[in-house]
Motif scaffolding. Structure first.
Motif, PDB file in Angstrom:
ATOM      1  N   GLY A   1       4.944  76.059  71.774  1.00 52.69           N
ATOM      2  CA  GLY A   1       5.104  75.839  70.218  1.00 52.69           C
ATOM      3  C   GLY A   1       6.372  76.352  69.743  1.00 52.69           C
ATOM      4  N   GLU A   2       7.292  76.993  70.326  1.00 52.37           N
ATOM      5  CA  GLU A   2       8.348  77.772  69.678  1.00 52.37           C
ATOM      6  C   GLU A   2       9.274  76.791  69.380  1.00 52.37           C
ATOM      7  OE1 GLU A   2      12.301  80.210  71.273  1.00 52.37           O
ATOM      8  OE2 GLU A   2      10.535  79.903  72.632  1.00 52.37           O
ATOM      9  N   PRO A   3       9.812  76.465  68.007  1.00 53.95           N
ATOM     10  CA  PRO A   3      10.470  75.253  67.527  1.00 53.95           C
ATOM     11  C   PRO A   3      12.058  75.802  68.107  1.00 53.95           C
ATOM     12  CG  PRO A   3      10.197  77.128  65.760  1.00 53.95           C
ATOM     13  CD  PRO A   3       9.358  77.360  67.036  1.00 53.95           C
ATOM     14  N   ALA A   4      12.782  74.664  67.999  1.00 54.89           N
ATOM     15  CA  ALA A   4      14.246  74.840  68.448  1.00 54.89           C
ATOM     16  C   ALA A   4      14.956  75.552  67.637  1.00 54.89           C
ATOM     17  CB  ALA A   4      14.879  73.355  68.865  1.00 54.89           C
ATOM     18  N   PRO A   5      16.113  76.283  67.815  1.00 53.47           N
ATOM     19  CA  PRO A   5      16.706  77.292  67.124  1.00 53.47           C
ATOM     20  C   PRO A   5      17.363  76.368  65.910  1.00 53.47           C
ATOM     21  CG  PRO A   5      17.234  77.575  68.801  1.00 53.47           C
ATOM     22  CD  PRO A   5      16.551  76.647  69.125  1.00 53.47           C
ATOM     23  N   TRP A   6      17.986  75.150  66.196  1.00 46.46           N
ATOM     24  CA  TRP A   6      18.602  74.327  64.859  1.00 46.46           C
ATOM     25  C   TRP A   6      17.463  73.806  64.165  1.00 46.46           C
ATOM     26  CZ3 TRP A   6      18.792  73.540  70.099  1.00 46.46           C
ATOM     27  CH2 TRP A   6      18.006  72.375  70.708  1.00 46.46           C
ATOM     28  N   GLU A   7      16.203  73.986  64.306  1.00 46.54           N
ATOM     29  CA  GLU A   7      15.121  73.290  63.543  1.00 46.54           C
ATOM     30  C   GLU A   7      14.757  74.278  62.459  1.00 46.54           C
ATOM     31  OE1 GLU A   7      12.806  70.243  64.032  1.00 46.54           O
ATOM     32  OE2 GLU A   7      14.855  69.470  64.522  1.00 46.54           O
ATOM     33  N   GLU A   8      14.964  75.643  62.548  1.00 45.54           N
ATOM     34  CA  GLU A   8      14.474  76.550  61.694  1.00 45.54           C
ATOM     35  C   GLU A   8      15.310  76.188  60.256  1.00 45.54           C
ATOM     36  OE1 GLU A   8      12.402  78.823  61.857  1.00 45.54           O
ATOM     37  OE2 GLU A   8      11.767  78.577  63.846  1.00 45.54           O
ATOM     38  N   GLU A   9      16.400  76.159  60.266  1.00 45.74           N
ATOM     39  CA  GLU A   9      17.102  75.923  58.814  1.00 45.74           C
ATOM     40  C   GLU A   9      16.587  74.515  58.336  1.00 45.74           C
ATOM     41  OE1 GLU A   9      21.780  75.474  57.000  1.00 45.74           O
ATOM     42  OE2 GLU A   9      21.444  76.251  59.053  1.00 45.74           O
ATOM     43  N   LEU A  10      16.635  73.643  58.946  1.00 44.73           N
ATOM     44  CA  LEU A  10      16.081  72.307  58.319  1.00 44.73           C
ATOM     45  C   LEU A  10      14.492  72.510  57.753  1.00 44.73           C
ATOM     46  CD1 LEU A  10      17.027  69.597  61.106  1.00 44.73           C
ATOM     47  CD2 LEU A  10      18.031  70.332  58.768  1.00 44.73           C
ATOM     48  N   ARG A  11      13.704  73.124  58.551  1.00 45.92           N
ATOM     49  CA  ARG A  11      12.419  73.400  58.143  1.00 45.92           C
ATOM     50  C   ARG A  11      12.117  74.105  56.969  1.00 45.92           C
ATOM     51  NH1 ARG A  11       8.505  74.517  63.435  1.00 45.92           N
ATOM     52  NH2 ARG A  11       8.802  72.633  64.472  1.00 45.92           N
ATOM     53  N   ARG A  12      13.209  75.371  57.014  1.00 43.50           N
ATOM     54  CA  ARG A  12      13.432  76.136  55.503  1.00 43.50           C
ATOM     55  C   ARG A  12      13.666  75.217  54.205  1.00 43.50           C
ATOM     56  NH1 ARG A  12      15.439  80.406  58.805  1.00 43.50           N
ATOM     57  NH2 ARG A  12      17.665  79.521  58.419  1.00 43.50           N
ATOM     58  N   GLY A  13      14.686  74.244  54.597  1.00 41.99           N
ATOM     59  CA  GLY A  13      15.126  73.394  53.322  1.00 41.99           C
ATOM     60  C   GLY A  13      14.074  72.616  53.099  1.00 41.99           C
TER      61      GLY A  13
ATOM     62  N   THR B   1       9.835  71.247  49.106  1.00 41.46           N
ATOM     63  CA  THR B   1       8.508  70.882  48.743  1.00 41.46           C
ATOM     64  C   THR B   1       7.940  71.648  47.778  1.00 41.46           C
ATOM     65  OG1 THR B   1       8.124  70.018  50.874  1.00 41.46           O
ATOM     66  CG2 THR B   1       5.987  70.571  49.883  1.00 41.46           C
ATOM     67  N   ALA B   2       8.488  73.240  47.964  1.00 39.99           N
ATOM     68  CA  ALA B   2       7.827  74.181  46.939  1.00 39.99           C
ATOM     69  C   ALA B   2       8.356  73.826  45.459  1.00 39.99           C
ATOM     70  CB  ALA B   2       8.140  75.601  47.411  1.00 39.99           C
ATOM     71  N   SER B   3       9.572  73.486  45.381  1.00 45.50           N
ATOM     72  CA  SER B   3      10.346  73.217  44.285  1.00 45.50           C
ATOM     73  C   SER B   3       9.842  71.650  43.682  1.00 45.50           C
ATOM     74  CB  SER B   3      11.874  73.338  44.406  1.00 45.50           C
ATOM     75  OG  SER B   3      12.243  72.443  45.225  1.00 45.50           O
ATOM     76  N   GLY B   4       9.128  71.055  44.277  1.00 49.44           N
ATOM     77  CA  GLY B   4       8.865  69.792  43.808  1.00 49.44           C
ATOM     78  C   GLY B   4       9.603  68.545  43.701  1.00 49.44           C
ATOM     79  N   SER B   5      10.946  68.999  44.617  1.00 48.44           N
ATOM     80  CA  SER B   5      11.766  67.860  44.853  1.00 48.44           C
ATOM     81  C   SER B   5      11.415  66.503  45.399  1.00 48.44           C
ATOM     82  CB  SER B   5      12.927  68.330  45.551  1.00 48.44           C
ATOM     83  OG  SER B   5      13.627  69.585  44.946  1.00 48.44           O
ATOM     84  N   PRO B   6      11.690  65.378  45.088  1.00 44.79           N
ATOM     85  CA  PRO B   6      11.414  64.097  45.808  1.00 44.79           C
ATOM     86  C   PRO B   6      11.925  64.239  47.303  1.00 44.79           C
ATOM     87  CG  PRO B   6      13.199  63.881  44.267  1.00 44.79           C
ATOM     88  CD  PRO B   6      12.816  65.462  43.930  1.00 44.79           C
ATOM     89  N   ALA B   7      11.251  63.248  48.061  1.00 44.35           N
ATOM     90  CA  ALA B   7      11.589  63.187  49.502  1.00 44.35           C
ATOM     91  C   ALA B   7      12.836  62.714  49.671  1.00 44.35           C
ATOM     92  CB  ALA B   7      10.535  62.361  50.109  1.00 44.35           C
ATOM     93  N   GLY B   8      13.288  61.732  48.834  1.00 46.42           N
ATOM     94  CA  GLY B   8      14.813  61.335  49.086  1.00 46.42           C
ATOM     95  C   GLY B   8      15.732  61.672  48.268  1.00 46.42           C
ATOM     96  N   GLU B   9      15.580  63.031  48.127  1.00 47.95           N
ATOM     97  CA  GLU B   9      16.780  63.841  47.162  1.00 47.95           C
ATOM     98  C   GLU B   9      18.121  63.895  47.947  1.00 47.95           C
ATOM     99  OE1 GLU B   9      16.977  68.325  44.599  1.00 47.95           O
ATOM    100  OE2 GLU B   9      15.755  68.073  46.539  1.00 47.95           O
ATOM    101  N   PHE B  10      18.984  63.615  47.206  1.00 52.23           N
ATOM    102  CA  PHE B  10      20.355  64.043  47.432  1.00 52.23           C
ATOM    103  C   PHE B  10      20.647  65.449  47.409  1.00 52.23           C
ATOM    104  CE2 PHE B  10      20.434  59.703  48.595  1.00 52.23           C
ATOM    105  CZ  PHE B  10      21.655  59.257  48.833  1.00 52.23           C
ATOM    106  N   ILE B  11      21.268  65.838  48.427  1.00 51.24           N
ATOM    107  CA  ILE B  11      21.794  67.496  48.553  1.00 51.24           C
ATOM    108  C   ILE B  11      23.204  67.486  48.773  1.00 51.24           C
ATOM    109  CG2 ILE B  11      19.496  68.423  48.961  1.00 51.24           C
ATOM    110  CD1 ILE B  11      20.416  68.749  51.598  1.00 51.24           C
ATOM    111  N   SER B  12      23.891  68.562  48.449  1.00 47.84           N
ATOM    112  CA  SER B  12      25.157  68.937  48.956  1.00 47.84           C
ATOM    113  C   SER B  12      25.169  69.263  50.386  1.00 47.84           C
ATOM    114  CB  SER B  12      25.787  70.029  48.095  1.00 47.84           C
ATOM    115  OG  SER B  12      25.102  71.307  47.908  1.00 47.84           O
TER     116      SER B  12
END
Length: 545
Positions: free
Chosen positions: A147-159, A164-175
């Protein structure tokens, strides 16, 4: 002239006056005036700022300075890698701009520099290093056993969790941060008559105010965005203290500039008109930009030949199997396994979101495989009826070949699958199974193709094979080797192109080794060594050709 003065002396006095008259009155210009001389040394200063209009020459230091850059097409490329510190402005969805100034040697880009500043000795470019796009979602890659996630997946999961915690919409554009900036100075040594500048180049000079009404102009600085792929963008967030930036500078010819701009425009139009996805469009851009011109032009030239051979091979193969009336000398098990392998390959290409150029070829092979299986099944039934149910020599050798191959095949399947399960990351058990099967197909597929070689060897004949089809496919295989270097495809699929070369080489050797046997009696009772070559079509089955 005065009375008594010679006419010749009077003309001599008037001549200098006539030569100076165009200078005094102003001669009419016939050609555009380029303010940069080919071959002269230039200086580059690159600044970063939060404003699109840069005026802080005295308040900030350039992040990159280069001197002695010759204004020539074949000038060497200059590179630099810097780390840009993360700022609250960037974290607040702000933009950072790069300002590249090219000046003639000894001049300054600062308007307040006094005598060392000349607007016609300076040309510049301002471009954004930040882009805005939809947030990338984690792919769910992990090790299935732990069940160990790939290293490059960690940052995407945190983002994704933070959004989700901030209530941002699913299709939000980011920089996103563009980690590379490739600055290219257009070199144009050709003198152009007034009004004869290439329209595309003239429009850019007008848009960036690099040309005046009299036809005087300075060179264009172009940021080559085609070389910065979206897959290399990095999300801007608080998980990092700095951002990498790869800088490069190299002059380019006017013709190449026009080609790049037109290529960019054509891709944008195709995305809208043909519905091509941005990923497929980016794959094609990378093929054009990151491939050497010689290899690219060669590939384009042979693409037409490749298409012709594909059509001829398809026609020849369909014609051959349409006329087949006996499976003597042909491996029916190879047809079934080849169909299974093509199905696995197609599923893998879809899973990996490979280019549609590669997927179309696989679909056509799959359709042809269905036709071959149906035809071979029908012919085998007729063969069984004619022989009274006895096993033919070909079926015997075919079964014997697969008996020899079954052990190594199972060993490779189990071994590679276990290794992938322990070391690699997958989205699901389906992905693991597909990866294991396709690795076996790509890496060891030639083992499954060897039953036909084995049958040829035991029969000591290749008369039963569709050689016209094989020749078309052999030529296309070598062309596929060329495509393997420039079209984006999975690494295993690229390796399979070279695997096919080995199989065709063995087929060619067998055709050379198994000579025509003139002493063999054909179905008409004739022999080739009795007064010439036997007439009529050759018989199928055993014996040398």
């Amino acid at each position: 002239p005065r009375r008594g003065a010679s006419p010749g002396r009077s003309r001599m006095r008037i001549l200098p006056l006539a030569l100076c008259l165009p200078v005094v009155l102003g001669a009419k210009r016939t050609h555009h005036q380029h303010t940069f001389t080919p071959g002269e040394p230039l200086e580059l200063r690159l600044y970063l700022s939060e404003s699109p209009r840069f005026r802080g020459f005295n308040a900030s230091e350039p992040v990159w300075v280069e001197q002695g850059i010759p204004y020539l097409v074949d000038a060497a490329e200059r590179t630099r890698e810097v780390q840009v510190p993360m700022t609250p402005h960037l974290l607040a969805n702000g933009t950072l701009f790069a300002h590249a100034f090219f000046t003639r040697q000894g001049y300054s880009p600062d308007p307040s520099a006094g005598g060392t500043y000349d607007p016609w000795a300076t040309t510049m470019l301002t471009t954004s290093l930040v882009a805005f796009a939809e947030r990338q979602q984690p792919m769910g890659l992990k090790k299935l056993l732990t069940g160990e996630p790939a290293p490059w997946e960690e940052e995407l999961r945190r983002g994704a969790a933070a959004a989700t915690a901030s209530g941002s919409p699913a299709g939000e554009f980011i920089s996103y941060w563009k980690p590379a900036l490739h600055v290219q100075l257009v070199v144009d040594p050709t003198p152009h008559a007034l009004g004869s500048l290439p329209p595309l180049y003239d429009s850019y000079l007008q848009a960036y105010r690099l040309i005046d009404r009299s036809g005087k102009y300075k060179p264009l600085v172009y940021s080559n965005e085609l070389t910065v792929m979206r897959q290399h963008w990095q999300a801007i967030n608080g998980s990092r203290d700095s951002l990498p930036l790869e800088l490069s500078c190299r002059p380019m010819s006017l013709k190449r500039f026009q080609w790049i701009v037109q290529l960019d425009h054509s891709f944008s139009q195709n995305e809208e008109a043909l519905g091509i996805s941005s990923k497929e469009s980016e794959d094609l851009r990378g093929m054009f930009v990151h491939t050497s011109p010689t290899l690219l032009y060669t590939t384009i030239a042979v693409s037409a030949v490749h298409l012709l051979f594909d059509l001829l091979a398809f026609k020849s193969d369909v014609s051959f199997w349409t006329g087949v009336d006996s499976m003597e000398g042909l491996s029916s098990r190879s047809l079934l396994l080849n169909f299974a392998m093509e199905a696995v390959v197609l599923l893998y290409l879809v899973e990996e979101q490979s280019s549609w150029l590669v997927q179309v070829t696989s679909v056509l092979s799959l359709v042809l495989g269905v036709f071959k299986i149906l035809k071979s099944t029908s012919v085998r039934r007729r063969d069984a009826t004619r022989t009274g149910g006895h096993e033919s020599l070909t079926d015997k050798y075919d079964r014997l070949a697969f008996t020899y191959l079954l052990g190594p095949l199972l060993f490779l399947v189990v071994g590679y699958s276990a290794w992938c399960l322990v070391t690699a990351y997958f989205r699901s058990w389906y992905s693991w199974l597909l990866e294991s099967l396709v690795a076996l197909v790509y890496g060891c597929g030639f083992i499954v193709m060897t039953p036909q070689l084995f049958i040829n060897w035991r029969l000591q004949s290749v008369a039963h094979l569709p050689w016209k089809f094989f020749m078309y496919k052999a030529l296309n295989t070598f062309i596929d080797d060329l495509f393997a270097f420039i079209i984006k495809m999975p690494t295993l699929h690229r390796m399979s192109c070279f695997r096919d070369d080995i199989v065709f080489a063995v087929f060619l050797y067998q055709r050379w080794a198994y000579k025509v046997d003139h002493s063999r009696v054909n179905e008409f009772g004739q022999r080739g060594d009795q007064g010439g070559v036997a007439q009529g079509p050759p018989a199928r089955g055993g014996g040398k050709r």
